[in-house]
Design an enzyme around this catalytic site. Structure first.
Site, PDB file in Angstrom:
ATOM      1  NE  ARG A 203      20.253  -1.031  -8.354  1.00  0.00           N
ATOM      2  CZ  ARG A 203      19.156  -1.652  -8.757  1.00  0.00           C
ATOM      3  NH1 ARG A 203      19.222  -2.562  -9.722  1.00  0.00           N
ATOM      4  NH2 ARG A 203      17.995  -1.399  -8.190  1.00  0.00           N
TER       5      ARG A 203
ATOM      6  N   GLY B 236       8.596  -3.751  -7.385  1.00  0.00           N
ATOM      7  CA  GLY B 236       9.396  -4.192  -6.262  1.00  0.00           C
ATOM      8  C   GLY B 236       8.821  -3.755  -4.927  1.00  0.00           C
ATOM      9  CG  ASP B 237      10.463  -5.582  -1.547  1.00  0.00           C
ATOM     10  OD1 ASP B 237       9.461  -6.320  -1.624  1.00  0.00           O
ATOM     11  OD2 ASP B 237      11.622  -6.018  -1.480  1.00  0.00           O
ATOM     12  N   GLY B 238       9.665  -1.283  -3.008  1.00  0.00           N
ATOM     13  CA  GLY B 238       9.468   0.156  -2.871  1.00  0.00           C
ATOM     14  C   GLY B 238       8.116   0.610  -3.369  1.00  0.00           C
TER      15      GLY B 238
ATOM     16  CD  GLU C 164       3.719   9.588 -16.288  1.00  0.00           C
ATOM     17  OE1 GLU C 164       4.110  10.701 -15.829  1.00  0.00           O
ATOM     18  OE2 GLU C 164       2.794   9.476 -17.110  1.00  0.00           O
TER      19      GLU C 164
ATOM     20  CG  ASN D 204       8.176   1.272 -10.693  1.00  0.00           C
ATOM     21  OD1 ASN D 204       8.469   1.984 -11.658  1.00  0.00           O
ATOM     22  ND2 ASN D 204       8.994   1.136  -9.664  1.00  0.00           N
ATOM     23  N   PRO D 205       7.190   0.489 -14.239  1.00  0.00           N
ATOM     24  CG  PRO D 205       7.105   2.011 -16.024  1.00  0.00           C
ATOM     25  CD  PRO D 205       6.506   1.718 -14.670  1.00  0.00           C
TER      26      PRO D 205
END
Length: 326
Positions: free
Chosen positions: A174, A71-73, A46, A14-15
């Site tokens: 953030r 990441g975790d997602g 994507e 996942n970029p």
């Protein structure tokens, strides 16, 4: 629990996750797979929908592992895609590896501790695996299942994550920025919580306990300890302990919230009187008005706030680990 050197891996990258470093991170270690003579089937994703579709449709023939670079997602979306396949039992039995490139990396850090990218990659090449529980979060009103590897959370964290999407350009900072904004609001959330204790019989409906308190700042059902780049261990949980560990923060003042944040950074928040930790087999959550618009956070992915039941699926999957278990 088991060692089998993989010879063929599927890599999902996942970029866009975290700080956008996934492609650079993978490029720095992909030669290790070449040197180990491991065949790589590479997919650069994507969007969330693309990840979901790929995991539902990808050919898993002779695959020895699935690796997420992100990441975790990302891992959450892969697992949920696998469990919606017609061959779900085959898919979910394939070990899952993670080359962490997200903002918090809670799954990797909670299970393996803080490791370098090279160490994380080598753990996949080694092939040592460990059982991994899942939480089945079921929305009865929609007859819909969402599966969690990390946590199902309602309250403060969901609102922080929701607002942080607006500030993604800020990178990991953030979360702190949005947390401060939510802290200033000092909002609490009404929710009815019932659970089946860890030592109860699965089939004993009379064993369920409903908590008297119904106003909280945060309600989390953890599958792992919750240790991450941002926090110390949140609960005393293991990825294969067969339990959901509830972390409950009762509604409190701003000063008490500051104390909680300071203690959670050190892992001593469980000493605070308004913090409660409960180990359970199953959990029922019924959010109450007026905060139904606050989302439920499942492994960093936002879902509608509605009544749901969490059920622990013990040892339902497997994950690559960095060292043998003793």
């Amino acid at each position: 629990e088991g060692t089998k050197r993989p010879r063929k891996l599927i890599v999902f990258l996942n970029p866009f996750g975290g700080s956008g470093e996934a492609k650079r991170i993978y490029t720095s270690v992909n030669h290790m797979f070449d040197q180990a003579n491991i065949e790589i089937i590479y997919h650069q994703t994507e969007s969330s929908e693309h990840i979901s579709n790929l995991s539902k449709e990808v050919d898993l023939s002779d695959v020895h592992g699935v690796v997420g670079v992100g990441g975790d997602g990302l891992i959450n979306q892969i697992v949920n895609g696998f469990l919606s396949r017609s061959d779900a039992n085959l898919a979910i039995a394939i070990p899952i590896g993670l080359i962490p490139a997200g903002s918090q990396n809670a799954l990797a850090i909670s299970i393996n501790g803080f490791k370098t990218i090279e160490e994380s990659t080598f753990s996949i090449i080694r092939g040592e695996t460990r059982s991994l529980d899942l939480i089945d979060a079921f929305y009865p009103d929609e007859n819909r299942h969402v599966y969690s590897l990390i946590t199902v959370a309602f309250g403060f964290i969901g609102d922080v994550l929701k607002e942080s999407e607006i500030y993604r350009w800020m990178g990991p900072t953030r979360y702190q920025f949005c947390a401060v904004k939510q802290f200033l609001e000092n909002k609490s959330y009404r929710i009815r919580i019932s659970y089946q204790p860890a030592d109860s019989d699965d089939n004993d409906e009379d064993s369920w306990i409903t908590l008297d308190h119904d106003e909280y700042d945060l309600v989390c059902g953890f599958n792992i300890s919750g240790r991450s780049t941002q926090t110390a261990e949140q609960v005393p949980a293991q990825c294969d302990d067969g339990l959901i560990t509830l972390l409950l923060i009762r509604s409190c003042s701003r000063l008490e919230t500051v104390k909680y944040l300071l203690h959670t950074a050190m892992g001593t928040h469980d000493t605070l009187e308004y913090v409660q930790i409960i180990q359970a087999k199953s959990v029922k959550l019924i959010p109450m008005d007026p905060y139904r618009s606050s989302p439920i956070n499942i492994d960093g992915e936002l879902h509608p706030t509605a009544p749901l039941t969490m059920k622990l699926l013990a040892k339902h999957s497997r994950t690559f680990v960095t060292a043998p278990l003793f």
